[in-house]
Design a protein around this motif. Structure first.
Motif, mmCIF file in Angstrom:
data_model
loop_
_atom_site.group_PDB
_atom_site.id
_atom_site.type_symbol
_atom_site.label_atom_id
_atom_site.label_comp_id
_atom_site.label_asym_id
_atom_site.label_seq_id
_atom_site.Cartn_x
_atom_site.Cartn_y
_atom_site.Cartn_z
ATOM 1 N N GLY A 376 30.543 18.768 -167.565
ATOM 2 C CA GLY A 376 31.490 18.511 -166.377
ATOM 3 C C GLY A 376 30.761 18.079 -165.176
ATOM 4 O O GLY A 376 29.556 18.005 -165.302
ATOM 5 N N GLU A 377 31.561 17.752 -164.168
ATOM 6 C CA GLU A 377 30.891 17.549 -162.915
ATOM 7 C C GLU A 377 29.782 18.445 -162.504
ATOM 8 O O GLU A 377 28.768 18.007 -162.009
ATOM 9 C CB GLU A 377 31.897 17.230 -161.876
ATOM 10 C CG GLU A 377 32.802 15.981 -162.131
ATOM 11 C CD GLU A 377 33.740 16.036 -160.818
ATOM 12 O OE1 GLU A 377 33.490 15.396 -159.762
ATOM 13 O OE2 GLU A 377 34.955 16.466 -161.069
ATOM 14 N N LEU A 378 30.177 19.619 -162.453
ATOM 15 C CA LEU A 378 29.226 20.585 -161.949
ATOM 16 C C LEU A 378 27.993 20.795 -162.619
ATOM 17 O O LEU A 378 26.749 20.938 -162.278
ATOM 18 C CB LEU A 378 29.754 22.016 -161.656
ATOM 19 C CG LEU A 378 28.909 23.144 -161.058
ATOM 20 C CD1 LEU A 378 28.907 22.701 -159.754
ATOM 21 C CD2 LEU A 378 29.973 24.471 -161.180
ATOM 22 N N HIS A 379 28.259 20.819 -163.973
ATOM 23 C CA HIS A 379 26.902 20.781 -165.015
ATOM 24 C C HIS A 379 25.810 19.860 -164.376
ATOM 25 O O HIS A 379 24.684 20.039 -164.510
ATOM 26 C CB HIS A 379 27.334 20.599 -166.397
ATOM 27 C CG HIS A 379 26.701 20.744 -167.325
ATOM 28 N ND1 HIS A 379 26.713 20.342 -168.942
ATOM 29 C CD2 HIS A 379 25.296 21.099 -167.420
ATOM 30 C CE1 HIS A 379 25.557 20.557 -169.336
ATOM 31 N NE2 HIS A 379 24.754 21.156 -168.551
ATOM 32 N N LEU A 380 26.501 18.692 -164.389
ATOM 33 C CA LEU A 380 25.587 17.407 -163.793
ATOM 34 C C LEU A 380 24.881 17.605 -162.714
ATOM 35 O O LEU A 380 23.889 17.238 -162.374
ATOM 36 C CB LEU A 380 26.134 16.041 -164.345
ATOM 37 C CG LEU A 380 26.670 15.875 -165.783
ATOM 38 C CD1 LEU A 380 27.362 14.520 -166.112
ATOM 39 C CD2 LEU A 380 25.497 16.006 -166.625
ATOM 40 N N ALA A 381 25.695 18.077 -161.830
ATOM 41 C CA ALA A 381 25.497 18.064 -160.388
ATOM 42 C C ALA A 381 24.438 19.301 -160.218
ATOM 43 O O ALA A 381 23.460 19.026 -159.066
ATOM 44 C CB ALA A 381 26.741 18.556 -159.371
ATOM 45 N N ILE A 382 24.368 20.164 -160.908
ATOM 46 C CA ILE A 382 23.269 21.233 -160.760
ATOM 47 C C ILE A 382 22.096 20.539 -161.174
ATOM 48 O O ILE A 382 21.158 20.916 -160.404
ATOM 49 C CB ILE A 382 23.776 22.303 -161.624
ATOM 50 C CG1 ILE A 382 25.003 23.181 -160.919
ATOM 51 C CG2 ILE A 382 22.528 23.377 -161.931
ATOM 52 C CD1 ILE A 382 24.583 23.869 -159.858
ATOM 53 N N LEU A 383 21.920 20.111 -162.102
ATOM 54 C CA LEU A 383 20.769 19.130 -162.821
ATOM 55 C C LEU A 383 20.009 18.250 -161.519
ATOM 56 O O LEU A 383 18.978 18.083 -161.435
ATOM 57 C CB LEU A 383 21.192 18.487 -163.928
ATOM 58 C CG LEU A 383 19.970 17.664 -164.653
ATOM 59 C CD1 LEU A 383 18.862 18.388 -164.894
ATOM 60 C CD2 LEU A 383 20.478 16.855 -165.973
ATOM 61 N N ILE A 384 21.335 17.339 -161.080
ATOM 62 C CA ILE A 384 20.588 16.733 -160.124
ATOM 63 C C ILE A 384 20.228 17.503 -158.851
ATOM 64 O O ILE A 384 18.965 16.925 -158.361
ATOM 65 C CB ILE A 384 21.739 15.595 -159.415
ATOM 66 C CG1 ILE A 384 22.638 14.653 -160.516
ATOM 67 C CG2 ILE A 384 21.542 14.665 -158.212
ATOM 68 C CD1 ILE A 384 23.591 13.923 -160.141
ATOM 69 N N GLU A 385 20.747 18.421 -158.445
ATOM 70 C CA GLU A 385 20.085 19.207 -157.491
ATOM 71 C C GLU A 385 18.899 19.866 -157.624
ATOM 72 O O GLU A 385 18.039 19.845 -156.823
ATOM 73 C CB GLU A 385 21.111 20.331 -156.999
ATOM 74 C CG GLU A 385 20.839 21.064 -155.801
ATOM 75 C CD GLU A 385 20.706 20.248 -154.751
ATOM 76 O OE1 GLU A 385 19.829 20.433 -153.861
ATOM 77 O OE2 GLU A 385 21.800 19.376 -154.295
ATOM 78 N N GLU A 386 18.670 20.140 -158.838
ATOM 79 C CA GLU A 386 17.280 20.733 -159.182
ATOM 80 C C GLU A 386 16.414 19.698 -159.370
ATOM 81 O O GLU A 386 15.233 19.986 -158.783
ATOM 82 C CB GLU A 386 17.306 21.211 -160.607
ATOM 83 C CG GLU A 386 18.407 22.691 -160.746
ATOM 84 C CD GLU A 386 18.415 23.182 -162.201
ATOM 85 O OE1 GLU A 386 18.197 22.528 -163.021
ATOM 86 O OE2 GLU A 386 18.647 24.360 -162.312
ATOM 87 N N MET A 387 16.686 18.284 -159.794
ATOM 88 C CA MET A 387 15.881 17.206 -159.596
ATOM 89 C C MET A 387 15.307 16.986 -158.244
ATOM 90 O O MET A 387 14.074 16.755 -157.783
ATOM 91 C CB MET A 387 16.162 16.163 -160.513
ATOM 92 C CG MET A 387 16.398 16.501 -161.970
ATOM 93 S SD MET A 387 17.286 14.904 -162.842
ATOM 94 C CE MET A 387 15.696 13.747 -162.658
ATOM 95 N N ARG A 388 16.229 16.990 -157.337
ATOM 96 C CA ARG A 388 16.063 16.655 -155.784
ATOM 97 C C ARG A 388 15.002 17.759 -155.459
ATOM 98 O O ARG A 388 14.316 17.232 -154.602
ATOM 99 C CB ARG A 388 17.535 16.728 -155.421
ATOM 100 C CG ARG A 388 17.519 16.571 -153.880
ATOM 101 C CD ARG A 388 18.848 16.777 -153.151
ATOM 102 N NE ARG A 388 18.779 16.483 -151.708
ATOM 103 C CZ ARG A 388 19.868 17.137 -151.154
ATOM 104 N NH1 ARG A 388 20.811 17.496 -151.693
ATOM 105 N NH2 ARG A 388 19.734 16.650 -149.703
ATOM 106 N N ARG A 389 15.284 19.015 -155.702
ATOM 107 C CA ARG A 389 14.511 19.921 -154.997
ATOM 108 C C ARG A 389 13.010 19.896 -155.574
ATOM 109 O O ARG A 389 11.857 20.505 -155.069
ATOM 110 C CB ARG A 389 14.816 21.348 -155.289
ATOM 111 C CG ARG A 389 16.318 21.436 -154.489
ATOM 112 C CD ARG A 389 16.688 23.098 -154.489
ATOM 113 N NE ARG A 389 18.094 22.848 -154.064
ATOM 114 C CZ ARG A 389 18.865 24.138 -153.474
ATOM 115 N NH1 ARG A 389 18.094 25.232 -153.733
ATOM 116 N NH2 ARG A 389 19.958 24.025 -152.880
ATOM 117 N N GLU A 390 12.948 19.423 -156.840
ATOM 118 C CA GLU A 390 11.690 19.170 -157.487
ATOM 119 C C GLU A 390 10.759 17.933 -156.870
ATOM 120 O O GLU A 390 9.731 17.538 -157.055
ATOM 121 C CB GLU A 390 11.549 18.884 -158.973
ATOM 122 C CG GLU A 390 12.239 20.229 -159.787
ATOM 123 C CD GLU A 390 12.390 20.009 -161.158
ATOM 124 O OE1 GLU A 390 12.353 18.874 -161.574
ATOM 125 O OE2 GLU A 390 12.956 20.903 -161.705
#
Length: 624
Positions: A376-390
Motif C-alpha cells: 500500500g501507499e504507507l508501506h512504500l512511503a515508510i521506505l522512502i522516508e527511511e531512505m531520505r533520513r539516510e
C-alpha cells in the motif's frame, strides 16, 4: 532454558491504535522487566523513530517476560493494513493470541483480518476489550459485535467460546468482569497461563524450526527468526536449509524445491526487549539464527538427518501498489543530500527486500531507476522516508495499483474494505465523494453519540489521494481505515484530481511580489525565497489543466516610495508539502523529489516545450 510446559508464546493482534504497544508497556511494568528507577519511554516496543512519530507499529517486535516461573514470549504485531503480511508470519510462531478491541470503536477492518488469520491457524484468541474507562465506551456492544465477527468468520464452537477481559492498557488494569475489583495486571497474566497452551513440541527429537521473519546485519548477514518446533541446537552444529514452494497456487499442496547444508554461526534469544546471544536453544522458544547466506520466509532449518520441510510454506500476500524510484535529475540535485545513482538505489532496495517479504524490487523498464511494489501507499512511503533520513536524494512516481488479468481476458484490480467514522453532519459529503471514487456502500451504523459509521468496498485506486481530501471535508473530525479485500473486476475510471498545477517557467528564488499575484489563482506550495526551477510545481491551480507561471518575477523599482511598497505584501500560508500529501496529490506526469531537507513536486519532463510535444504524441497515440 525453561521446560516447554513453562513457556507461553502469544501474539497481540488488533486494529491500528487499539492499544497493543501501550498494553505491553503495562505488562513490562507489572512483570518488573526494567530495574527500579530506570527511565523507560512510553511505547517502548516502538523502537523506530518513524514508529514513535506516526504512532504506529511498522515491524513486529518480540519481547519476553517471566511470570511466576513461566516465560511468556510476546510478539507485538503491526495494526496498519499495509503491514498485515507480518501478522500471518508471526502467528506461525505462537500458540495463542490476545485480540485487542477498542471498547469505543468496536471491531474495525483490520480486526477482521487479524482474527481471520488467527482462526485459520486454529488459535482460540483471548478477547481483550481495551479502553473501557473512556467516555462513550460501550464494552457490551463491542463484545456482541466481536462475537458476531467470530461467527461470520467461521469460528468453531470452541473458538467462539473465547475468554474475555475488560480493562485499560494505558492505566494498567484488567478484570474478567466489569463488576470485579481491579487488581492490576494479575487477571491478564492468569488468563494467559490458563488459556494459552504450552508449545506442543518434541524436546528429544532432531532439531527443526521454520523461519517466520528475517533480519539483516552487516556483521552476520541474514538472520532468521522462528520458533523451535523440536529438539535442541548448539552453535556450530550442522544444519540443513530446506526450501518448499506451493504447487498450483496451493491447490495441489507443496513440494521441496531446494536444499543446502551449512552450520549456525550465532544464536540469540530475547530477554525483555533485548537480544541475548546464547550457545544453545531448545524446543518451544523463539530464537534468532545466523549462518546461511540466503534465507527466505518459510524455509525450514533442521538437523541434516531430516529430509522434509517442517510445515507448508508461509503464505505471503502479493503487493497491490507499485511506484518508480528514480534518480534525481533536477537542477537542485546533490545540494541537500547525496544524489543517488541507479546502482546505489538498487543496492538499498535489495537490502530492504532481504528482510521485507512483502516488498518486490525489479528493474524499471525504460527509466533510470527501479520499480518497487508493496502492500500500500504507507508501506512504500515508510521506505522512502527511511531512505531520505539516510541521506538519499531521489524522485518517486505516483503510486499505481497492480492489475491482474484472468485467462478469459477480464481485468481485475485490488479492492478494499473501507470503514469511516464521521459526525452525522459530514455524512452526505463523504457518501458523495466515495461514490465518485467507485465506492459501494455495504453498511451504515449509528453510534448513538452523533457519530455514524459508513462501510464500503472501494477500489484501491479510489483511495489514492482521498485521505487528505477526507480530512478537509470532515474538518479533521473523521476517522478513515481500510484493508485489502480481494482482486475484483475493474470498476471503471476514477477521477483523481480536478485541479491543475501551477508550474514554474523560470529558475531562481521565489519572490513575495510574484507569489502575491499567484495566490489569487490557487493554493501555493512555496514561500518567498524558496528555490524553484523550471518544471517545478509551485502550487495547485483553482482550475483544471497546467498553469505556467513565473514565481521569481520581481517588481521593477523606480523610486524610493515604490521600493518600500513590497514590504506591505500580504501572503497566505503556503500548504506544507509533506511526503504523504505529495504522493497523494501528484498526477501520472509528475514526480515527488525527495531530499533529506525538502519534499518538492515537479513535472517528469521539466522543459515546457518538450512537455507539450510529449503531450501531443500521447494524444495522437490515443486517437489512433
Amino acid at each position: 532454558m525453561p521446560a516447554p510446559e513453562n513457556v507461553r508464546n502469544l501474539a497481540i493482534i488488533a486494529h491500528i491504535d487499539h492499544g497493543k504497544t501501550t498494553l505491553i508497556d503495562s505488562v513490562f511494568r507489572a512483570a518488573s522487566v526494567f530495574r527500579e528507577g530506570a527511565e523507560v519511554a512510553d511505547r517502548v516496543m516502538d523502537s523506530l523513530d518513524l514508529e514513535r512519530e506516526r504512532g504506529i507499529t511498522i515491524r513486529s517486535k518480540h519481547c519476553t517476560v517471566d511470570w511466576r516461573g513461566t516465560r511468556i514470549n510476546i510478539v507485538d504485531t503491526p495494526g496498519h493494513a499495509d503491514f498485515s503480511g507480518e501478522v500471518e508470519r508471526v502467528l506461525s510462531m505462537v500458540d495463542g493470541a490476545l485480540l485487542l478491541v477498542d471498547a469505543v470503536e468496536g471491531p474495525m477492518p483490520q480486526t477482521r483480518y487479524v482474527l481471520m488469520r488467527a482462526l485459520r491457524r486454529g488459535l482460540t484468541p483471548v478477547v481483550v476489550l481495551n479502553k473501557v474507562d473512556r467516555p462513550n465506551a460501550d464494552p457490551e456492544r463491542a463484545l456482541y459485535d466481536t462475537f458476531d465477527l467470530f461467527l461470520e468468520l467461521g469460528a468453531t464452537d470452541e473458538q467462539a467460546d473465547f475468554p474475555v477481559l475488560y480493562g485499560s492498557g494505558l492505566h494498567g488494569w484488567f478484570v474478567r468482569g466489569l463488576e470485579k475489583e481491579r487488581d492490576g495486571m494479575v487477571p491478564l497474566f492468569e488468563t494467559i497461563l490458563e488459556c494459552v497452551p504450552a508449545p506442543a513440541v518434541e524436546p528429544d527429537a532432531p532439531f527443526r524450526m521454520q523461519v517466520s521473519t528475517l533480519a539483516w546485519s552487516d556483521y552476520h548477514g541474514r538472520i532468521g527468526c522462528g520458533r523451535v518446533l523440536q529438539g535442541s541446537h548448539r552453535v556450530g552444529e550442522p544444519l540443513a536449509r530446506t526450501i518448499a514452494e506451493w504447487e498450483d497456487g496451493g491447490r495441489s499442496g507443496f513440494r521441496t524445491t531446494g536444499r543446502e547444508e551449512s552450520s549456525s554461526s550465532h544464536l540469540w534469544i530475547t530477554r525483555g526487549i533485548d537480544r541475548e546471544e546464547v550457545e544453545e536453544v531448545s524446543a518451544g522458544d523463539i530464537v534468532w539464527l545466523a549462518g546461511f547466506e540466503e534465507l527466505r520466509v518459510g524455509d525450514t532449518l533442521s538437523d541434516p538427518s531430516l529430509p522434509e520441510p517442517a510445515k507448508a510454506p508461509l503464505e505471503i500476500e502479493e503487493p497491490t501498489v507499485s511506484m518508480l524510484f528514480l534518480v534525481n535529475d533536477g537542477p537542485l540535485a546533490g545540494r541537500e543530500g547525496t544524489a543517488a545513482t541507479v546502482r546505489r538505489i538498487r543496492a538499498r532496495l535489495e537490502r530492504e527486500a532481504r528482510v521485507d517479504a512483502a516488498l518486490r524490487v525489479e528493474e524499471a523498464e525504460g527509466s533510470r531507476g527501479m520499480k518497487v511494489s508493496g502492500r500500500g501507499e504507507l508501506h512504500l512511503a515508510i521506505l522512502i522516508e527511511e531512505m531520505r533520513r539516510e541521506g538519499f536524494e531521489l524522485c518517486v512516481s505516483r503510486p499505481e495499483v497492480i492489475l491482474r488479468e484472468t485467462p478469459d481476458g477480464e481485468l481485475l484490480e485490488p479492492v478494499e474494505d473501507l470503514a469511516i467514522d464521521v459526525p452525522e453532519e459530514h455524512q452526505g459529503v463523504v457518501l458523495e465523494k466515495v461514490a465518485r471514487r467507485r465506492g459501494e456502500p455495504t453498511a451504515v451504523r449509528s453510534h448513538g453519540t452523533g457519530l455514524v459509521r459508513l462501510e464500503f468496498t472501494i477500489p484501491t485506486r479510489g483511495l489514492i489521494g482521498y485521505r487528505t481530501e477526507f480530512l478537509t471535508d470532515t474538518r479533521g473530525t473523521g476517522i478513515l481505515t481500510s484493508r485489502f479485500r480481494e482482486f475484483a473486476p475493474w470498476r471503471g475510471e476514477v477521477e483523481h484530481r480536478d485541479r491543475g498545477a501551477m508550474v514554474s517557467l523560470d529558475t531562481g528564488a521565489a519572490t513575495a511580489y510574484a507569489l502575491e499575484k499567484l495566490q489569487e489563482r490557487g493554493t501555493l506550495f512555496v514561500r518567498p525565497m524558496d528555490r524553484v526551477y523550471a518544471g517545478m510545481v509551485v502550487g495547485e491551480s483553482s482550475r483544471p489543466g497546467e498553469l505556467p507561471c513565473n514565481p521569481t518575477k520581481r517588481k521593477q523599482v523606480t523610486n524610493h516610495r515604490s521600493a518600500h511598497k513590497e514590504v506591505d505584501t500580504v501572503l497566505k500560508s503556503a500548504r506544507e508539502t509533506t511526503l504523504d500529501r505529495a504522493l497523494e496529490w501528484i498526477d501520472s506526469d509528475e514526480l515527488v523529489e525527495v531530499t533529506p531537507e525538502s519534499v518538492r513536486i515537479r513535472k517528469r519532463i521539466l522543459d515546457a516545450t518538450a512537455r507539450k510535444r510529449a503531450e501531443k504524441r500521447t494524444m495522437a497515440a490515443v486517437t489512433d
